[in-house]
Design a protein around this motif. Structure first.
Motif, PDB file in Angstrom:
ATOM      1  N   GLU A   1       0.780  -1.038  -0.296  1.00  0.00           N
ATOM      2  CA  GLU A   1      -0.009   0.082   0.089  1.00  0.00           C
ATOM      3  C   GLU A   1       0.731   1.255  -0.102  1.00  0.00           C
TER       4      GLU A   1
ATOM      5  N   GLU B   1       3.943   1.317  -1.070  1.00  0.00           N
ATOM      6  CA  GLU B   1       4.692   1.583  -2.318  1.00  0.00           C
ATOM      7  C   GLU B   1       3.820   2.293  -3.471  1.00  0.00           C
ATOM      8  N   ASN B   2       2.557   1.592  -3.270  1.00  0.00           N
ATOM      9  CA  ASN B   2       1.505   2.078  -4.464  1.00  0.00           C
ATOM     10  C   ASN B   2       1.187   3.501  -4.308  1.00  0.00           C
ATOM     11  N   LEU B   3       1.218   4.131  -3.206  1.00  0.00           N
ATOM     12  CA  LEU B   3       0.863   5.806  -2.825  1.00  0.00           C
ATOM     13  C   LEU B   3       2.134   6.254  -3.195  1.00  0.00           C
TER      14      LEU B   3
ATOM     15  N   ARG C   1       4.548   5.442  -5.424  1.00  0.00           N
ATOM     16  CA  ARG C   1       4.548   5.515  -6.773  1.00  0.00           C
ATOM     17  C   ARG C   1       3.769   6.416  -7.574  1.00  0.00           C
ATOM     18  N   ASP C   2       2.578   6.709  -6.877  1.00  0.00           N
ATOM     19  CA  ASP C   2       1.757   7.821  -7.382  1.00  0.00           C
ATOM     20  C   ASP C   2       2.343   9.220  -7.136  1.00  0.00           C
ATOM     21  N   LEU C   3       2.955   9.228  -6.068  1.00  0.00           N
ATOM     22  CA  LEU C   3       3.146  10.858  -5.528  1.00  0.00           C
ATOM     23  C   LEU C   3       4.416  11.197  -6.048  1.00  0.00           C
TER      24      LEU C   3
ATOM     25  N   LEU D   1       4.967  13.472  -8.946  1.00  0.00           N
ATOM     26  CA  LEU D   1       4.378  14.868  -8.729  1.00  0.00           C
ATOM     27  C   LEU D   1       5.290  15.552  -8.131  1.00  0.00           C
TER      28      LEU D   1
END
Length: 397
Positions: free
Chosen positions: A190, A192-194, A196-198, A201
């Motif tokens: 969880e 890592e996924n967050l 990876r999205d941030l 940016l």
């Protein structure tokens, strides 16, 4: 085997341990949720194994590692995979050939931004690219002395940003997952996924903020710094850290005797020496004139650094250092509160060449054989009602 998993041999190579060690860690719960890895090793488990190997190398017991793993406190390993591995292995000489910069200049740039000197032994492709930017800046005619000063500002500011990103991610993402009882590997995925999205940016957002502030300060022609005001009704993250303040005893008189140019040059060398010699987990939070504020997690390492650092200066103005440890309020990359104020008062009672610490530091350090603490008694500190027990830190004779 699932294509998203690794074999035992592959996982062991990634973790830097033997297959038998990795298998034993899984069977004994040091690496959670993989007692039976017959279907392969998931990436999160391999990342966790790397963290375990690192902690073992630092002397942590398997029992303590297992407890931390069961609480989900080692879930950051998977996030590390988002960054370059650093395996390219370019030498300083190769970097010089690729960029046209002298090796000594590459080293000055590297240390100016605050990166550890040992990293120069294994430069990545990204490091080479950064030095090509340096070559372009200097080739355009920007003065070297101004550029190195700017690099120091960049390094301190971006280190503060990176520290804030990690701290706030820990406070507002990692800790809530721990409290919710999310299993370790699921938590790692969880996070890592967050991340990876941030992560993509972060750079454009920082570039936007930089451009906006640059425009503002050029328009206003402001020289100075922004002051951050704390709001009492904001719920702030709190963490226990070691705080050190270090300044130069007799600096005002030195300035009057030697002149501002000589004094400023001395301060720059002093701040550079602090930055380059700090222990791995400590960093410069800010500098105000000849005073440097340092924060770290390892109290003993910070005291060890302070005692050794004093030995680098034999002539005036000599540094004086005050150290305290306690819970602080963390806000916007900086540390606030009573404990920080206390540390700043301790250094004011020190003489040139002295390291003064509070009783909280002595208790936190414990029985480190090569350090000695001489009690100097109860000392009344400005702004505090009750006197405080202070000790002079030194090496054991």
């Amino acid at each position: 085997m699932n294509q998203d998993t690794l074999s035992l041999k592959e996982a062991a190579e990634r973790a830097g341990v033997s297959p038998s060690t990795l298998k034993r860690w899984a069977e004994t719960g040091v690496i959670p949720e993989v007692e039976d890895a017959s279907d392969g090793w998931p990436a999160a488990a391999v990342a966790h194994a790397r963290i375990v190997a690192r902690l073992r190398a630092r002397g942590h017991s398997l029992k303590h590692i297992r407890e931390a793993a069961s609480q989900g406190r080692l879930a950051y390993g998977f996030v590390e995979d988002l960054f370059p591995s650093g395996r390219e292995g370019h030498s300083l000489e190769e970097a010089s050939e690729a960029t046209g910069l002298e090796e000594a200049l590459i080293e000055r740039f590297w240390t100016s931004i605050g990166l550890p000197r040992q990293g120069l032994e294994n430069l990545t492709d990204e490091d080479i690219q950064a030095n090509q930017y340096v070559a372009s800046v200097l080739g355009a005619g920007f003065p070297l002395v101004a550029f190195l000063q700017l690099c120091r500002v960049y390094g301190q500011a971006l280190a503060q940003i990176a520290d804030a990103e990690v701290r706030l991610f820990h406070i507002y993402v990692h800790e809530p997952l721990i409290r919710e009882g999310v299993p370790g590997l699921e938590m790692a995925e969880e996070m890592e996924n967050l991340a990876r999205d941030l992560l993509p940016l972060a750079s454009p957002l920082m570039d936007y903020v930089h451009q906006r502030f640059l425009q503002h300060f050029i328009e206003q022609d402001v020289v100075g710094h922004m002051e951050i005001e704390l709001e009492d009704d904001i719920d702030l993250g709190r963490m226990r850290v070691a705080i050190a303040f270090c300044d130069l005893a007799g600096y005002t008189r030195f300035t009057e005797e030697e002149g501002e140019e000589e004094a400023l040059s001395f301060v720059e060398g002093f701040i550079e020496a602090v930055t380059e010699t700090l222990p791995d987990d400590a960093r410069v939070v800010k500098t105000i004139g000849d005073e440097v504020m340092v924060v770290g997690q390892d109290v003993a390492a910070l005291v060890d650094w302070a005692v050794g650092f004093e030995q680098l200066f034999s002539e005036r103005p000599q540094p004086r250092i005050g150290i305290h440890t306690g819970p602080t309020l963390y806000r916007d990359g900086d540390y606030f509160g009573r404990e920080v104020n206390l540390a700043s008062r301790v250094v004011a009672r020190a003489r040139g060449g002295e390291v003064l610490v509070t009783d909280a530091v002595v208790n936190a350090v414990g029985g480190v054989e090569h350090l000695a603490f001489e009690e100097i008694g109860q000392v009344k500190l400005k702004g505090f009602d009750e006197p405080r027990q202070l000790c002079r830190a030194s090496t054991s004779r």
